[in-house]
Design a protein around this motif. Structure first.
Motif, short mmCIF file in Angstrom:
data_model
loop_
_atom_site.label_atom_id
_atom_site.label_comp_id
_atom_site.label_asym_id
_atom_site.label_seq_id
_atom_site.Cartn_x
_atom_site.Cartn_y
_atom_site.Cartn_z
N THR A 193 33.30 36.00 32.96
CA THR A 193 32.85 35.32 31.80
C THR A 193 32.84 36.17 30.34
OG1 THR A 193 30.96 34.12 30.64
CG2 THR A 193 30.32 36.29 32.19
N ARG A 194 32.86 35.43 29.32
CA ARG A 194 33.14 36.12 28.11
C ARG A 194 32.52 35.28 27.01
NH1 ARG A 194 37.93 34.35 25.06
NH2 ARG A 194 38.40 36.72 24.35
N GLY A 195 32.49 35.95 25.81
CA GLY A 195 31.64 35.20 24.62
C GLY A 195 30.43 35.22 24.85
N ASN A 196 29.55 34.24 24.08
CA ASN A 196 27.95 34.32 24.42
C ASN A 196 27.69 33.52 25.50
OD1 ASN A 196 27.63 35.69 21.89
ND2 ASN A 196 28.04 33.85 20.81
N TRP A 197 26.86 34.17 26.53
CA TRP A 197 26.62 33.26 27.62
C TRP A 197 25.33 33.66 28.02
CZ3 TRP A 197 25.87 36.66 31.88
CH2 TRP A 197 26.58 37.88 31.54
N CYS A 198 24.74 32.73 28.67
CA CYS A 198 23.19 33.02 29.54
C CYS A 198 22.98 31.96 30.42
CB CYS A 198 22.28 32.68 28.08
SG CYS A 198 20.45 33.08 28.44
N ALA A 199 22.16 32.57 31.66
CA ALA A 199 22.07 31.87 32.72
C ALA A 199 20.68 32.06 33.27
CB ALA A 199 23.11 32.16 33.80
N ARG A 200 20.00 31.32 34.06
CA ARG A 200 18.72 31.54 34.55
C ARG A 200 18.60 31.21 35.97
NH1 ARG A 200 13.32 33.36 34.27
NH2 ARG A 200 12.15 32.03 35.32
N LEU A 201 17.97 32.30 36.52
CA LEU A 201 17.40 31.74 38.05
C LEU A 201 16.13 31.98 38.37
CD1 LEU A 201 18.96 31.48 40.78
CD2 LEU A 201 18.75 33.94 41.16
N ASP A 202 15.46 30.90 38.74
CA ASP A 202 14.14 30.62 38.84
C ASP A 202 13.60 31.53 40.04
OD1 ASP A 202 13.59 29.25 36.85
OD2 ASP A 202 13.96 27.28 37.83
N PRO A 203 12.31 31.89 40.39
CA PRO A 203 11.97 32.82 41.44
C PRO A 203 12.15 31.93 42.70
CG PRO A 203 10.01 32.69 39.70
CD PRO A 203 11.23 31.78 39.35
N TYR A 204 12.66 32.66 43.67
CA TYR A 204 12.97 32.20 45.02
C TYR A 204 12.59 33.28 45.97
CZ TYR A 204 16.58 35.59 44.09
OH TYR A 204 17.23 36.62 43.95
N ASP A 205 12.56 32.72 47.40
CA ASP A 205 12.17 33.72 48.59
C ASP A 205 13.47 34.04 48.95
OD1 ASP A 205 9.48 32.80 48.76
OD2 ASP A 205 9.69 31.41 50.24
N GLY A 206 13.52 35.39 48.54
CA GLY A 206 14.78 36.24 48.93
C GLY A 206 14.87 37.45 48.07
N ALA A 207 16.22 37.90 48.08
CA ALA A 207 16.67 39.04 47.17
C ALA A 207 17.86 38.72 46.53
CB ALA A 207 16.58 40.55 48.11
N GLY A 208 18.03 39.00 45.33
CA GLY A 208 19.13 39.09 44.52
C GLY A 208 19.89 40.20 44.04
N PHE A 209 20.96 40.24 43.77
CA PHE A 209 21.83 41.52 43.31
C PHE A 209 23.00 41.05 42.49
CE2 PHE A 209 24.68 40.06 46.68
CZ PHE A 209 25.98 40.40 46.15
#
Length: 309
Positions: A23-39
């Protein structure tokens, strides 16, 4: 199996998911809380992680970060204000789908590998509970060489569809999780479990209990296995682990029983024998006392939770 492997295996569900994004430029993403682990692992460029309730984290090339408790967060090109992030952020899955379409990187591109592990968070091993909301491992020359090797292999596997990738990818992702936790333990030596596993007496006792939890253990037998007196073992184990050896063994046997109820269709009698109980009745009694439900009800609830994912 060792303690770290057991702690992960007890809560691990199904296969992890992963994506290589550009990705490039201006960007922004949201991940809500969940049962698990993210990386996230940054391969090129940089970005910012903004976990809910925690300070922003700048991620540079080669940095790895784990969110072991499924904290909701924003991932963005800059450390934007939370209110603005709430207005600008696109849903994580939508963002991944859009960024994954760029085949060739361009100047100013940020590349990363990101994904999620499915975990049963109803009964975590205290080693997993002790992990902070954000485990950030900056890329430093000469540090965490095994983790760096796993990152390189994972990036290459995601870069193109290779023969055997359906087996290689889940295995590499599991390896990444182990290496991140192992790296955290080498850096955070003040934590309870890094200290417990760094103590030769406590570590020896834990290895013995995890290697054969169904054995007829006693404090005397375990002390002999660890090569110390019974009072010495009791003092050091209880101080570092937070409960006496036999209390820990009882708890761990019930966690193993819960894992087998969740992951197999084996009878309660079979499971009881595997985890060191003389009868299904004795296991059922201890299980209900610990979990608040019967083994049968727990199995039904586990199936229902799995169907909702």
């Amino acid at each position: 199996m060792d303690v770290v492997s057991d702690a992960i295996s007890a809560v691990h569900l199904g296969y992890p998911s992963s994506h290589r994004v550009r990705t490039r430029g201006n960007w922004c993403a949201r991940l809500d809380p969940y049962d698990g682990a993210g990386f996230y692992v940054v391969l090129k460029g940089s970005c910012w992680l903004l976990p809910d309730g925690c300070a922003p984290v700048h991620l540079g090339v080669g940095d790895a970060v784990l969110l072991p408790h499924g904290a909701g967060h924003v991932i963005a090109d800059s450390p934007i204000d939370a209110t603005i992030a709430g207005q600008k952020a696109v849903p994580f899955e939508q963002w991944v789908a859009g960024t994954g379409s760029r085949d060739q990187p361009e100047p100013g591109t940020t590349e990363m590998v990101c994904g999620k592990y499915r975990l049963d968070c109803s009964r975590l091993h205290p080693l997993m509970t002790e992990l902070p909301e954000v485990v950030h491992l900056p890329n430093r020359v000469g540090s965490h060489l095994e983790l760096r090797a796993a990152i390189d292999l994972l990036a290459g596997e995601l870069d193109e569809q290779r023969a055997g990738s359906c087996i290689a990818l889940p295995s590499l992702l599991d390896l990444l999780l182990v290496y991140i936790i192992r790296s955290w333990m080498t850096e955070d030596t003040s934590g309870t479990w890094p200290r417990a596993l760094g103590d030769p007496v406590t570590a020896a006792a834990l290895r013995a209990l995890h290697a054969n939890p169904a054995a007829p253990w006693s404090n005397d037998r375990l002390a002999a296995e660890a090569g110390v007196s019974r009072p010495t073992l009791a003092r050091r184990f209880t101080t570092l682990v937070g409960r006496p050896p036999m209390a820990y063994l009882t708890w761990w046997r019930l966690i193993l029983a819960a894992t087998q109820l969740r992951n197999t269709s084996d009878t309660l009698a079979t499971i009881a024998g595997r985890v060191g109980y003389s009868s299904p009745y004795s296991l059922s009694h201890a299980f209900e006392k610990e979990f608040g439900v019967t083994p049968g009800r727990y199995r039904v609830q586990a199936v229902e939770r799995s169907a909702m994912r």
